[in-house]
Motif scaffolding. Structure first.
Motif, mmCIF file in Angstrom:
data_model
loop_
_atom_site.group_PDB
_atom_site.id
_atom_site.type_symbol
_atom_site.label_atom_id
_atom_site.label_comp_id
_atom_site.label_asym_id
_atom_site.label_seq_id
_atom_site.Cartn_x
_atom_site.Cartn_y
_atom_site.Cartn_z
ATOM 1 N N GLN A 1 1.279 -1.273 0.243
ATOM 2 C CA GLN A 1 0.130 -0.455 -0.166
ATOM 3 C C GLN A 1 1.116 1.822 0.113
ATOM 4 O O GLN A 1 1.727 1.586 1.312
ATOM 5 C CB GLN A 1 -0.906 0.061 1.229
ATOM 6 N N THR A 2 0.587 2.182 -0.555
ATOM 7 C CA THR A 2 1.960 3.134 -0.766
ATOM 8 C C THR A 2 1.346 4.523 -0.818
ATOM 9 O O THR A 2 0.140 4.856 -1.097
ATOM 10 C CB THR A 2 2.288 3.141 -2.601
ATOM 11 N N ASN A 3 1.829 5.118 -0.090
ATOM 12 C CA ASN A 3 1.572 6.768 0.318
ATOM 13 C C ASN A 3 1.928 7.584 -0.715
ATOM 14 O O ASN A 3 1.209 9.106 -1.091
ATOM 15 C CB ASN A 3 2.169 6.912 1.673
ATOM 16 N N PHE A 4 2.672 7.162 -1.600
ATOM 17 C CA PHE A 4 3.825 8.193 -1.716
ATOM 18 C C PHE A 4 4.706 7.612 -3.035
ATOM 19 O O PHE A 4 5.538 7.086 -3.044
ATOM 20 C CB PHE A 4 3.931 9.827 -1.119
ATOM 21 N N VAL A 5 4.950 8.219 -4.422
ATOM 22 C CA VAL A 5 5.663 8.162 -5.268
ATOM 23 C C VAL A 5 6.257 9.097 -6.237
ATOM 24 O O VAL A 5 5.387 10.093 -6.376
ATOM 25 C CB VAL A 5 5.130 6.624 -6.679
ATOM 26 N N SER A 6 7.421 9.130 -5.779
ATOM 27 C CA SER A 6 8.087 10.581 -5.960
ATOM 28 C C SER A 6 8.863 10.481 -7.313
ATOM 29 O O SER A 6 8.921 9.689 -7.891
ATOM 30 C CB SER A 6 9.612 10.585 -5.388
ATOM 31 N N SER A 7 8.935 11.677 -8.503
ATOM 32 C CA SER A 7 8.566 11.719 -9.570
ATOM 33 C C SER A 7 10.611 12.164 -9.280
ATOM 34 O O SER A 7 10.863 12.157 -10.171
ATOM 35 C CB SER A 7 8.274 12.807 -9.826
ATOM 36 N N HIS A 8 11.202 12.416 -7.752
ATOM 37 C CA HIS A 8 12.396 12.740 -8.318
ATOM 38 C C HIS A 8 13.177 11.332 -7.879
ATOM 39 O O HIS A 8 12.996 10.219 -7.441
ATOM 40 C CB HIS A 8 12.846 13.299 -6.690
#
Length: 252
Positions: A29-36
């Motif tokens: 379960q993912t809260n955030f995926v960065s573009s960086h």
């Protein structure tokens, strides 16, 4: 005094913030995926001299990103995730200040003293961090391995912390039951770590605001550091900003 410690969590080749207890072989379960990239975060931490942070590879497919982060800030970050006697020296040579070890230290669910001695001969105690990340079991906590999927019979106790303290430089402890939930820290665990650990220890799990740094400082008498992940603005959170954490470190 309690310090903010930064993190870079890698999952499937990307910087992410996940709910720790949801991590399985099939995903999380993912809260955030960065573009960086991981290197971008490493450079950000280097610019602000945020010492003692950790890069954690959660499963396979993260080697390239991890090595890029270590290259971006040599000796500025610790690395963990699949570390064993076969690769510990490579990660140290790649720029990690320390390697973080958990699952390698267990065989058939039992803590292996021979394995600890084996990796210690490669790293030295001064460059070894023991990850005692755990789940609640009854009134206490037991170390969880294999991306927090396997709960071992080894309890996190004052006796264990004292016994292991001469074999490593620091402890890293994720409270896996609250990791990524932004529901508040495990105050009982923080208090135990502050009372019992003879060496530096970093706690992670559930932090959601700047007030958590003050709470950890109060509960541990300033002897436990805190990692904040999902609540942090650079990871898509709105509970606390990196600038606030930098200011905390500067002023304490």
């Amino acid at each position: 005094m309690t310090r903010f410690r930064p993190c870079i969590d890698l999952h499937q080749g990307q910087v992410k913030q996940i709910v720790g207890g949801s991590l399985t072989d099939n995903g999380a379960q993912t809260n955030f995926v960065s573009s960086h990239t991981a290197a971008w975060y490493a450079e950000l931490y280097r610019q602000h001299n945020l010492q003692g942070g950790h890069v954690i590879a959660l499963g396979p497919g993260n080697q390239e990103q991890a090595l890029a982060a270590l290259t971006a800030w040599p000796q500025g970050l610790q690395f963990g995730g699949g570390v064993s006697v076969d690769n510990a020296a490579d990660f140290l040579a790649a720029g990690a200040s320390h390697v973080i070890v958990t699952s390698f230290l267990f065989e058939s669910g039992e803590f292996s003293w021979p394995r600890l001695e084996a990796i210690k001969t490669i790293t030295g105690a001064d460059r070894l961090v023991l990850d005692l990340s755990c789940r609640r079991v009854g009134d206490g906590w037991c170390i969880a391995t294999d991306r927090w999927q396997t709960v071992t019979s080894t309890s996190v106790t004052p006796e264990l912390l004292i016994e292991l303290s001469s074999h490593c430089a620091e402890f890293l402890i994720h409270a896996a039951d609250v990791e990524g939930l932004q529901s508040g820290i495990d105050t009982d665990l923080v208090r135990l770590l502050g009372d019992a650990s003879p060496i530096p220890v970093t706690y992670a799990g559930g932090a959601r605001s700047l007030e958590d740094l003050a709470q950890v400082q109060q509960l541990s008498n300033g002897r436990v550091d805190l990692t904040i992940g999902s609540a942090l603005d650079i990871f898509g959170g709105n509970g606390v900003t990196l600038d606030e954490c930098i200011t905390w470190n500067r002023d304490h």
